[in-house]
Scaffold this motif. Structure first.
Motif, PDB file in Angstrom:
ATOM      1  N   MET A   1      78.901 108.234  29.731  1.00 62.75           N
ATOM      2  CA  MET A   1      78.600 107.435  28.714  1.00 62.75           C
ATOM      3  C   MET A   1      79.254 106.186  28.288  1.00 62.75           C
ATOM      4  SD  MET A   1      78.295 109.005  24.683  1.00 62.75           S
ATOM      5  CE  MET A   1      78.244 107.891  23.465  1.00 62.75           C
ATOM      6  N   GLU A   3      79.982 103.944  30.654  1.00 62.84           N
ATOM      7  CA  GLU A   3      79.223 103.119  31.282  1.00 62.84           C
ATOM      8  C   GLU A   3      78.132 102.547  30.966  1.00 62.84           C
ATOM      9  OE1 GLU A   3      78.241 107.222  32.548  1.00 62.84           O
ATOM     10  OE2 GLU A   3      80.285 106.131  32.740  1.00 62.84           O
ATOM     11  N   ASN A   4      77.390 103.123  30.027  1.00 63.45           N
ATOM     12  CA  ASN A   4      76.118 102.630  29.301  1.00 63.45           C
ATOM     13  C   ASN A   4      76.366 101.683  28.214  1.00 63.45           C
ATOM     14  OD1 ASN A   4      74.655 104.200  31.091  1.00 63.45           O
ATOM     15  ND2 ASN A   4      74.703 106.006  29.704  1.00 63.45           N
ATOM     16  N   LEU A   5      77.636 101.877  27.440  1.00 62.90           N
ATOM     17  CA  LEU A   5      78.082 100.994  26.368  1.00 62.90           C
ATOM     18  C   LEU A   5      77.862  99.497  26.566  1.00 62.90           C
ATOM     19  CD1 LEU A   5      79.245 100.848  23.487  1.00 62.90           C
ATOM     20  CD2 LEU A   5      81.414 100.674  24.594  1.00 62.90           C
ATOM     21  N   TRP A   7      75.995  97.857  28.729  1.00 66.59           N
ATOM     22  CA  TRP A   7      74.331  97.727  28.763  1.00 66.59           C
ATOM     23  C   TRP A   7      73.638  97.795  27.486  1.00 66.59           C
ATOM     24  CZ3 TRP A   7      70.730  95.485  31.193  1.00 66.59           C
ATOM     25  CH2 TRP A   7      69.354  95.682  30.876  1.00 66.59           C
ATOM     26  N   ASN A   8      74.013  98.767  26.620  1.00 61.49           N
ATOM     27  CA  ASN A   8      73.382  98.750  25.070  1.00 61.49           C
ATOM     28  C   ASN A   8      73.917  97.774  24.254  1.00 61.49           C
ATOM     29  OD1 ASN A   8      72.277 101.414  25.744  1.00 61.49           O
ATOM     30  ND2 ASN A   8      74.050 102.483  25.328  1.00 61.49           N
ATOM     31  N   ARG A  11      71.889  94.585  25.543  1.00 62.63           N
ATOM     32  CA  ARG A  11      70.582  94.740  25.071  1.00 62.63           C
ATOM     33  C   ARG A  11      70.197  94.477  23.796  1.00 62.63           C
ATOM     34  NH1 ARG A  11      68.580 100.784  25.963  1.00 62.63           N
ATOM     35  NH2 ARG A  11      68.224 100.341  23.750  1.00 62.63           N
ATOM     36  N   THR A  18      79.021  90.610  28.148  1.00 67.14           N
ATOM     37  CA  THR A  18      78.770  92.104  28.178  1.00 67.14           C
ATOM     38  C   THR A  18      78.205  92.590  29.321  1.00 67.14           C
ATOM     39  OG1 THR A  18      78.682  91.848  25.785  1.00 67.14           O
ATOM     40  CG2 THR A  18      77.955  93.938  27.003  1.00 67.14           C
ATOM     41  N   TYR A  19      76.964  91.683  29.938  1.00 64.33           N
ATOM     42  CA  TYR A  19      76.416  92.000  31.231  1.00 64.33           C
ATOM     43  C   TYR A  19      77.315  91.751  32.388  1.00 64.33           C
ATOM     44  CZ  TYR A  19      73.025  91.867  35.162  1.00 64.33           C
ATOM     45  OH  TYR A  19      72.502  91.904  36.174  1.00 64.33           O
ATOM     46  N   MET A  22      79.634  94.776  32.647  1.00 67.39           N
ATOM     47  CA  MET A  22      78.950  95.959  33.094  1.00 67.39           C
ATOM     48  C   MET A  22      78.951  95.758  34.656  1.00 67.39           C
ATOM     49  SD  MET A  22      75.228  97.100  32.734  1.00 67.39           S
ATOM     50  CE  MET A  22      74.316  95.739  33.560  1.00 67.39           C
ATOM     51  N   LYS A  26      80.805  98.397  37.175  1.00 71.87           N
ATOM     52  CA  LYS A  26      79.908  99.085  38.403  1.00 71.87           C
ATOM     53  C   LYS A  26      80.540  98.735  39.756  1.00 71.87           C
ATOM     54  CE  LYS A  26      75.324  99.689  39.826  1.00 71.87           C
ATOM     55  NZ  LYS A  26      73.855  99.374  39.769  1.00 71.87           N
TER      56      LYS A  26
END
Length: 50
Positions: A1, A3-5, A7-8, A11, A18-19, A22, A26
């Protein structure tokens, strides 16, 4: 979860930092544990030099 923060957030905001965070997360997750430890130590030393 966690790791999705980034990206969200990217978006929703379009914040390029932020990108990049991420992508960095990774890359670090794909590295060996020994390499991660040395990277953390190096970053800590760099922070102390500021």
């Amino acid at each position: 979860m966690l790791e999705n923060l980034p990206w969200n957030v990217f978006r929703q905001t379009g914040n390029i930092e932020t990108y990049l965070l991420m992508k960095e997360m990774k890359e670090q997750s794909q590295q060996s544990p020994e390499h991660q430890a040395s990277s953390i130590e190096q970053e800590s030393q760099e922070d102390l030099n500021l």
